[in-house]
Enzyme design. Structure first.
Site: not given
Length: 303
Positions: A181, A184, A251
């Site tokens: 993301n 990060e 995920d």
């Protein structure tokens, strides 16, 4: 890991502290972490093999039962009595998360558990068409397991899709695609993403730094940005119409990208599919998955 939800309502504030008192009405469990990735893949028609570790406890038993109910092969999920199964407990009232409590160990797996984990990787990965590394920083993914896994994929020419953890960033060198993301990505590059210029600097910097075939930066309501080796940049606006819960969206993204790449899609196509799948799951409260029919309907509804 296991995602546990306590659902209830709030009618009063505690006399002991300025916090709400949640009257719990029901409890549910769902798959989290790599288990949620596997559940997403099964629902889309894939046959994932899950490799990981749980504790010798009730939560581990519940997790195995949840995997079985969703048709996930958990034969390579190992038990380690020295650590608990990771459980994230969320208390939700009136469709709003009030607080989350985590029970976990982040110590790196070692000894016999590590040996069996690596043996499973070396046996299973060559039979697969893609590898997903779902790194939540809980001790299963570390330098030792990554070296074993990536060594196998390089020899076999298998694509590797990584949902990364910042502390392991250098270990992902040479993978097919990473899906961080924006927080990060900005953190590992030492530059906060605040505008188009900083996005391009971070995205291209991370792709070149790790010599990855591609980096997909997920940006919430701002969509996704794909940086490919060779200089192609693709922006995918969000297709989500309603956002109830972003839990597990990452995920879904990495799982759908991996499945599409394994089926022969190029990166822009794979990321477009994952963008639509993520738009489906975040419209549900709690970790969720996307069916082929829902994915097709998402394209029909956004024409």
């Amino acid at each position: 890991m296991l995602d546990r939800y306590l659902w209830g309502r709030v009618d009063r504030i505690s006399p002991e502290a300025p916090v709400p008192v949640v009257e719990v009405e029901r409890e549910t469990d769902s798959l989290g972490g790599a288990g949620n990735v596997a559940a997403n893949l099964v629902r889309l028609g894939a046959r994932p093999v899950l490799i990981g570790v749980v504790g010798s406890d009730d939560a581990g038993n519940r997790l195995r039962s949840a995997l079985a109910e969703r048709g996930v092969d958990s034969s390579r999920v190992l038990e380690d009595s020295s650590r608990p199964t990771t459980v994230k407990t969320r208390i939700v009232a009136h469709a709003q998360q009030v607080v989350r409590a985590d029970r976990e160990s982040r110590a790196e797996v070692a000894g016999d558990t590590l040996a069996r984990l690596i043996a499973g990787i070396r046996e299973e990965v060559p039979r697969c068409e893609a590898l997903v590394v779902s790194d939540y920083g809980k001790g299963v993914v570390h330098v030792g397991t990554l070296e074993a896994a990536l060594g196998v994929t390089r020899r076999a020419g298998i694509p590797v899709c990584v949902d990364p953890k910042e502390s392991h960033i250098e270990s992902y060198r040479g993978v097919s695609i990473l899906t961080p993301n924006q927080h990060e990505a900005g953190y590992v590059q030492g530059r906060r993403i605040v505008d188009e210029a900083s996005l391009l600097e971070v995205g291209w910097g991370l792709q070149r730094r790790l010599e990855a075939d591609a980096v997909l930066v997920t940006r919430g309501s701002a969509g996704m940005s794909l940086f490919e080796r060779g200089g192609r940049y693709t922006h995918l606006p969000t297709v989500a119409r309603e956002v109830f819960d972003v839990t597990g969206a990452g995920d879904t993204v990495v799982g759908v990208v991996a499945l599409a790449v394994a089926a022969g899609a190029d990166f822009p196509t794979a990321c477009c599919l994952s963008n639509h799948a993520a738009g489906v799951v975040i419209a549900e409260l709690g970790t969720s998955s996307c069916s082929p029919e829902e994915l097709i309907d998402s394209f029909d509804g956004n024409r």
